[in-house]
Every structure is written in structure tokens, then in C-alpha cells.
Design a protein around this motif. Structure first.
Motif, short mmCIF file in Angstrom:
data_model
loop_
_atom_site.label_atom_id
_atom_site.label_comp_id
_atom_site.label_asym_id
_atom_site.label_seq_id
_atom_site.Cartn_x
_atom_site.Cartn_y
_atom_site.Cartn_z
N LEU A 26 7.46 -0.85 -6.88
CA LEU A 26 8.87 -0.65 -6.58
C LEU A 26 9.19 -1.04 -5.14
O LEU A 26 10.25 -1.60 -4.86
CB LEU A 26 9.28 0.79 -6.88
CG LEU A 26 9.28 1.15 -8.37
CD1 LEU A 26 9.59 2.63 -8.56
CD2 LEU A 26 10.24 0.28 -9.16
N ALA A 27 8.26 -0.77 -4.22
CA ALA A 27 8.46 -1.18 -2.83
C ALA A 27 8.48 -2.71 -2.72
O ALA A 27 9.37 -3.30 -2.10
CB ALA A 27 7.37 -0.60 -1.93
N HIS A 65 10.45 -5.74 -13.93
CA HIS A 65 9.43 -6.79 -13.85
C HIS A 65 8.44 -6.47 -12.73
O HIS A 65 7.23 -6.64 -12.89
CB HIS A 65 10.07 -8.16 -13.60
CG HIS A 65 10.64 -8.79 -14.81
ND1 HIS A 65 11.99 -8.85 -15.03
CD2 HIS A 65 10.06 -9.37 -15.88
CE1 HIS A 65 12.21 -9.46 -16.18
NE2 HIS A 65 11.05 -9.77 -16.72
N SER A 66 8.94 -6.04 -11.59
CA SER A 66 8.08 -5.70 -10.46
C SER A 66 7.11 -4.60 -10.83
O SER A 66 5.93 -4.64 -10.46
CB SER A 66 8.92 -5.27 -9.25
OG SER A 66 9.77 -6.31 -8.84
N LEU A 67 7.59 -3.62 -11.56
CA LEU A 67 6.75 -2.51 -11.99
C LEU A 67 5.64 -3.00 -12.93
O LEU A 67 4.47 -2.65 -12.77
CB LEU A 67 7.60 -1.45 -12.67
CG LEU A 67 6.88 -0.23 -13.23
CD1 LEU A 67 6.16 0.52 -12.12
CD2 LEU A 67 7.86 0.67 -13.94
N VAL A 68 6.00 -3.82 -13.89
CA VAL A 68 5.00 -4.35 -14.83
C VAL A 68 3.95 -5.16 -14.09
O VAL A 68 2.74 -4.99 -14.30
CB VAL A 68 5.68 -5.20 -15.93
CG1 VAL A 68 4.66 -5.97 -16.74
CG2 VAL A 68 6.52 -4.31 -16.84
N PHE A 69 4.39 -6.04 -13.19
CA PHE A 69 3.43 -6.87 -12.45
C PHE A 69 2.58 -6.04 -11.50
O PHE A 69 1.43 -6.39 -11.23
CB PHE A 69 4.14 -8.01 -11.72
CG PHE A 69 4.67 -9.06 -12.66
CD1 PHE A 69 3.83 -9.65 -13.60
CD2 PHE A 69 5.98 -9.45 -12.61
CE1 PHE A 69 4.30 -10.61 -14.48
CE2 PHE A 69 6.47 -10.42 -13.49
CZ PHE A 69 5.62 -10.99 -14.42
N LEU A 144 3.23 -5.39 -2.08
CA LEU A 144 2.52 -4.70 -3.16
C LEU A 144 1.10 -4.33 -2.73
O LEU A 144 0.70 -3.17 -2.84
CB LEU A 144 2.48 -5.60 -4.40
CG LEU A 144 1.59 -5.14 -5.56
CD1 LEU A 144 2.13 -3.87 -6.19
CD2 LEU A 144 1.47 -6.24 -6.60
N GLY A 145 0.34 -5.31 -2.25
CA GLY A 145 -1.04 -5.05 -1.86
C GLY A 145 -1.17 -4.09 -0.69
O GLY A 145 -2.03 -3.21 -0.68
N GLY A 146 -0.30 -4.25 0.31
CA GLY A 146 -0.36 -3.38 1.49
C GLY A 146 0.04 -1.95 1.16
O GLY A 146 -0.64 -0.99 1.57
N VAL A 147 1.12 -1.77 0.42
CA VAL A 147 1.56 -0.42 0.08
C VAL A 147 0.57 0.24 -0.88
O VAL A 147 0.25 1.43 -0.75
CB VAL A 147 3.00 -0.43 -0.50
CG1 VAL A 147 3.39 0.93 -1.06
CG2 VAL A 147 4.00 -0.88 0.56
N PHE A 148 0.07 -0.53 -1.83
CA PHE A 148 -0.92 0.01 -2.77
C PHE A 148 -2.13 0.56 -2.01
O PHE A 148 -2.57 1.70 -2.24
CB PHE A 148 -1.36 -1.07 -3.75
CG PHE A 148 -2.36 -0.61 -4.78
CD1 PHE A 148 -1.95 0.15 -5.86
CD2 PHE A 148 -3.68 -0.96 -4.67
CE1 PHE A 148 -2.87 0.58 -6.82
CE2 PHE A 148 -4.61 -0.55 -5.62
CZ PHE A 148 -4.21 0.24 -6.70
N ALA A 149 -2.64 -0.22 -1.06
CA ALA A 149 -3.79 0.23 -0.28
C ALA A 149 -3.45 1.44 0.58
O ALA A 149 -4.23 2.40 0.66
CB ALA A 149 -4.30 -0.91 0.58
N ALA A 150 -2.28 1.42 1.21
CA ALA A 150 -1.88 2.53 2.07
C ALA A 150 -1.73 3.82 1.26
O ALA A 150 -2.17 4.89 1.69
CB ALA A 150 -0.57 2.19 2.79
N VAL A 151 -1.13 3.72 0.09
CA VAL A 151 -0.95 4.90 -0.75
C VAL A 151 -2.32 5.38 -1.27
O VAL A 151 -2.54 6.59 -1.38
CB VAL A 151 0.03 4.61 -1.91
CG1 VAL A 151 0.09 5.76 -2.91
CG2 VAL A 151 1.41 4.32 -1.36
N ARG A 152 -3.21 4.46 -1.56
CA ARG A 152 -4.54 4.84 -2.04
C ARG A 152 -5.30 5.63 -0.98
O ARG A 152 -6.15 6.45 -1.29
CB ARG A 152 -5.37 3.61 -2.41
CG ARG A 152 -4.87 2.80 -3.55
CD ARG A 152 -5.03 3.42 -4.89
NE ARG A 152 -6.43 3.63 -5.25
CZ ARG A 152 -6.82 4.54 -6.13
NH1 ARG A 152 -5.96 5.27 -6.75
NH2 ARG A 152 -8.09 4.68 -6.40
#
Length: 154
Positions: A26-27, A65-69, A144-152
Motif C-alpha cells: 500500500l505504501a 493491484h499494488s497489494l496483489v503484487f 515496496l522493498g524498503g518498507v517491507f524490510a523496515a517493517v520486518r
């Protein structure tokens, strides 16, 4: 006597991976959508410029679409050789950028052809290389990649 330091890393449960991907998607979708609307000028449909309902529908479809991807990304980086890289911000951002390039290539080369066939265009168009579209997809992947890693890491 020697002193040994170890790094303690908190592991997030795997079921949180999907929630983390949702937040990151979503971000990334929001940033990509803003780029599409205000920089590229392609998010509002051409025939309905100024139509708030059409713009809201376009945003909803874009974010879905962003959510699915993003969920696909989370599944791909769950593969053990990539998992350690996806959970660090710098390498996760690089993986996301590569994912954005891959999405762009598939969207340009494959999805456009299927869309044309679905709309009874029987002569497949030659995909046009749009650097603006590439930039938007890379932007999506980086966020996507940066926020995903930060949230992880939280």
C-alpha cells in the motif's frame, strides 16, 4: 580473556510476512499512484479528466493491484536464498528495484498483449518502451522493498 559480541536479531513470525507485505504494498502503491497522477499524468482516465468518481475508482484498482503484487513479492522473497536480503533495508530496496523492473517488463511485454487480445485487437501491438513507466515501476519496487524490510525489522 577475549570478549565475544553477538548480534541478536528478532525474527518476526512468518504469518506476519503477509501483513508486512500488505503495508509495504500500500505504501509503494500510494507513491506510485502519486507519481502516475501528478508526474506522468496518466492515472485519471483520459475521457474522464476531472471526474472524481473515476479517479477514486482508478485509485482503488491501482491500490488493489499494488497489494496483489506486494503479496507476490513477499512470496518470492520467502525463498531461502533471498529471505535474508529482503529483511534488510538496503538489500531489500535493491531487491524491490529489481522486482519493479521485472513487473515493468511483464506489464509491457505480456499484459499489454493479453489486454489487446481481450479487447478484440487481433494484431498484437509491438510493446513501446516507456521510460516513465519504467521509472514508476522501479519507484514502486524501491518503496515496496524498503518498507517491507523496515517493517520486518520492527
Amino acid at each position: 580473556m577475549s570478549r565475544t559480541e553477538t548480534t541478536v536479531r528478532r525474527e518476526r513470525p512468518e504469518e506476519n510476512r503477509w501483513l508486512d507485505a500488505t503495508v509495504a504494498g500500500l505504501a509503494g502503491g500510494a507513491v506510485f499512484g502519486l507519481y502516475l497522477q501528478f508526474v506522468a499524468g496518466v492515472l485519471p482516465p483520459t475521457g474522464a479528466a476531472g471526474d472524481v468518481g473515476a479517479l477514486a475508482t482508478d485509485w482503488l484498482v491501482h491500490l488493489l493491484h499494488s497489494l496483489v503484487f506486494a503479496l507476490v513479492y513477499a512470496g518470492l522473497v520467502n525463498w531461502s536464498p533471498l529471505a535474508g536480503y529482503a529483511d534488510r533495508v538496503l538489500t531489500g530496496t535493491a531487491l524491490g528495484a529489481g522486482y519493479g523492473v521485472g513487473l515493468w517488463a511483464v506489464a509491457t511485454g505480456v499484459a499489454v498483449a493479453f489486454w489487446a487480445l481481450a479487447n478484440t485487437v487481433w494484431i498484437l501491438p509491438i510493446p513501446t518502451v516507456s521510460l516513465g513507466s519504467l521509472a514508476g515501476h522501479v519507484l514502486f519496487g524501491v518503496v515496496l522493498g524498503g518498507v517491507f524490510a523496515a517493517v520486518r525489522q520492527m
